[in-house]
Design a protein around this motif. Structure first.
Motif, PDB file in Angstrom:
ATOM      1  N   LYS A  62      -2.812  -5.713  35.868  1.00 53.46           N
ATOM      2  CA  LYS A  62      -1.772  -5.460  37.229  1.00 53.46           C
ATOM      3  C   LYS A  62      -1.672  -5.692  37.884  1.00 53.46           C
ATOM      4  N   THR A  63      -0.287  -7.021  38.219  1.00 55.72           N
ATOM      5  CA  THR A  63      -0.249  -7.559  39.895  1.00 55.72           C
ATOM      6  C   THR A  63      -0.210  -5.980  40.966  1.00 55.72           C
ATOM      7  N   SER A  64      -0.731  -6.749  41.870  1.00 57.57           N
ATOM      8  CA  SER A  64       0.573  -6.643  43.307  1.00 57.57           C
ATOM      9  C   SER A  64       1.364  -6.785  43.723  1.00 57.57           C
ATOM     10  N   ARG A  65       2.163  -6.188  44.639  1.00 60.92           N
ATOM     11  CA  ARG A  65       3.722  -7.145  44.760  1.00 60.92           C
ATOM     12  C   ARG A  65       3.353  -8.788  45.046  1.00 60.92           C
ATOM     13  N   ASN A  66       2.562  -9.213  46.009  1.00 63.68           N
ATOM     14  CA  ASN A  66       2.875 -10.688  45.708  1.00 63.68           C
ATOM     15  C   ASN A  66       2.131 -11.371  44.384  1.00 63.68           C
ATOM     16  N   GLY A  67       2.111 -10.662  43.123  1.00 58.47           N
ATOM     17  CA  GLY A  67       1.423 -11.638  42.627  1.00 58.47           C
ATOM     18  C   GLY A  67      -0.056 -11.930  42.461  1.00 58.47           C
ATOM     19  N   VAL A 123      -9.992  -1.475  60.545  1.00 60.51           N
ATOM     20  CA  VAL A 123      -9.444  -2.016  59.890  1.00 60.51           C
ATOM     21  C   VAL A 123      -9.292  -1.776  58.275  1.00 60.51           C
ATOM     22  N   VAL A 124      -8.748  -1.514  57.347  1.00 59.72           N
ATOM     23  CA  VAL A 124      -8.955  -1.636  56.392  1.00 59.72           C
ATOM     24  C   VAL A 124      -8.649  -2.802  54.951  1.00 59.72           C
ATOM     25  N   GLY A 125      -9.214  -3.009  54.260  1.00 56.51           N
ATOM     26  CA  GLY A 125      -8.564  -3.653  53.954  1.00 56.51           C
ATOM     27  C   GLY A 125      -7.977  -3.300  52.101  1.00 56.51           C
ATOM     28  N   TRP A 126      -8.973  -3.951  51.387  1.00 51.55           N
ATOM     29  CA  TRP A 126      -9.000  -3.216  49.721  1.00 51.55           C
ATOM     30  C   TRP A 126      -9.134  -1.605  49.895  1.00 51.55           C
ATOM     31  N   ARG A 127      -7.708  -0.629  48.896  1.00 54.63           N
ATOM     32  CA  ARG A 127      -7.701   0.185  48.740  1.00 54.63           C
ATOM     33  C   ARG A 127      -7.304   0.561  47.111  1.00 54.63           C
ATOM     34  N   VAL A 132      -2.577   2.906  46.603  1.00 53.00           N
ATOM     35  CA  VAL A 132      -1.328   2.261  47.513  1.00 53.00           C
ATOM     36  C   VAL A 132       0.260   2.987  45.920  1.00 53.00           C
ATOM     37  N   ARG A 133       1.287   2.535  46.957  1.00 57.24           N
ATOM     38  CA  ARG A 133       2.547   2.551  46.598  1.00 57.24           C
ATOM     39  C   ARG A 133       3.019   1.450  45.630  1.00 57.24           C
ATOM     40  N   LYS A 134       2.577   1.374  44.407  1.00 55.29           N
ATOM     41  CA  LYS A 134       3.464  -0.031  43.684  1.00 55.29           C
ATOM     42  C   LYS A 134       4.337  -0.691  43.970  1.00 55.29           C
ATOM     43  N   ALA A 142      -4.564  -3.108  46.698  1.00 58.03           N
ATOM     44  CA  ALA A 142      -5.616  -3.570  46.191  1.00 58.03           C
ATOM     45  C   ALA A 142      -5.578  -4.283  45.250  1.00 58.03           C
ATOM     46  N   SER A 143      -5.624  -5.703  45.644  1.00 57.32           N
ATOM     47  CA  SER A 143      -5.849  -7.288  45.007  1.00 57.32           C
ATOM     48  C   SER A 143      -6.779  -7.284  46.246  1.00 57.32           C
ATOM     49  N   GLY A 144      -6.736  -7.096  47.252  1.00 56.86           N
ATOM     50  CA  GLY A 144      -7.958  -7.613  48.507  1.00 56.86           C
ATOM     51  C   GLY A 144      -7.085  -8.518  49.000  1.00 56.86           C
ATOM     52  N   THR A 145      -5.660  -9.087  49.132  1.00 60.27           N
ATOM     53  CA  THR A 145      -5.192  -9.551  50.115  1.00 60.27           C
ATOM     54  C   THR A 145      -4.035  -8.822  51.324  1.00 60.27           C
ATOM     55  N   ALA A 146      -4.740  -8.430  51.373  1.00 60.41           N
ATOM     56  CA  ALA A 146      -4.261  -7.877  52.916  1.00 60.41           C
ATOM     57  C   ALA A 146      -5.461  -6.711  53.645  1.00 60.41           C
TER      58      ALA A 146
END
Length: 247
Positions: A62-67, A123-127, A132-134, A142-146
């Protein structure tokens, strides 16, 4: 041809077919391959089994909001690992390795030097995907991109967490990254602590901007830690144009 030979060849063919469908990094990590030997049927099957185990443990499909694909774990065989943030008290932040790491670590470092000093835990990275709220941009963690910078200081849904000069620096950072990173403060449901990759994994701008930042980091007098005046007309104009696009 003996029955044993036939079975051995069948095992190799079957194992190789399965291995071909897996990411190359899984198969190349097998002990037999690394040692430069022709893999036996047993080693091929074992490599396939281990690769499948890693896939089940890490990938969600499954992808996060940014793909980008969300991963179940960090620091455990996937693409997301805790990476250092040089020049800061942070022990590291869990982000997707490679271009994403270069960009988000740059955000954290400039924030530390020019917005406000960071402390360990700020600073919090991956969760994990389940935390997280999808439907919101926070799913990108959750995709390590934030990353979230002091999430308790800038709670989701509220604006005005930065002084004017601090926000100008934030805008300058975004402009420096040419729009491939977005600030959650510009989202419809704002999260001023959030900074995330705003483009998909196949966007060619990612490598271009990351290469620029990497070069700066290895050039004296450039990169994070070098004080910049965001009020310079050229920089401010660039930041304002990007803000108009991203807002």
């Amino acid at each position: 041809m003996s029955r044993r030979t036939l079975l051995a060849r069948a095992a190799v063919i079957t194992g190789a077919s399965i291995a071909a469908s897996l990411p190359a990094s899984h198969y190349l990590a097998s002990p037999a391959y690394a040692a430069g030997r022709r893999p036996s049927p047993v080693s091929v099957k074992e490599a396939v089994r281990r690769a499948q185990d890693r896939t089940r443990r890490v990938r969600t499909g499954k992808t996060s909001r940014n793909g980008w694909e969300m991963e179940r774990v960090a620091d455990n065989g996937g693409s997301i690992f805790t990476r250092p943030v040089a020049g800061t008290p942070l022990n590291g932040i869990a982000v997707r390795m490679g271009t994403v790491e270069t960009l988000l670590v740059h955000v954290a470092r400039r924030f530390h030097y020019e917005v406000d000093e960071l402390r360990e835990g700020d600073v919090v990275g991956w969760r994990a995907p389940g935390t997280v709220r999808k439907g919101l941009a926070e799913s990108n963690q959750a995709s390590g991109t934030a990353i979230q910078v002091r999430p308790g200081h800038c709670p989701s849904g509220m604006r005005g967490g930065f002084f004017t000069q601090q926000e100008r620096v934030v805008r300058d950072i975004l402009a420096e990254l040419e729009g491939v990173v977005r600030w959650g403060g510009d989202d419809r449901t704002p999260d001023e602590s959030l900074f995330y990759i705003s483009v998909g994994p196949d966007d060619k701008r990612l490598a271009k901007v990351a290469d620029k930042i990497w070069t700066w980091n290895h050039t004296p007098g450039r990169g994070s830690g070098v004080m910049i005046d965001p009020m310079q007309p050229v920089r401010r104009s660039r930041a304002e144009r990007l803000a108009a696009v991203q807002a």
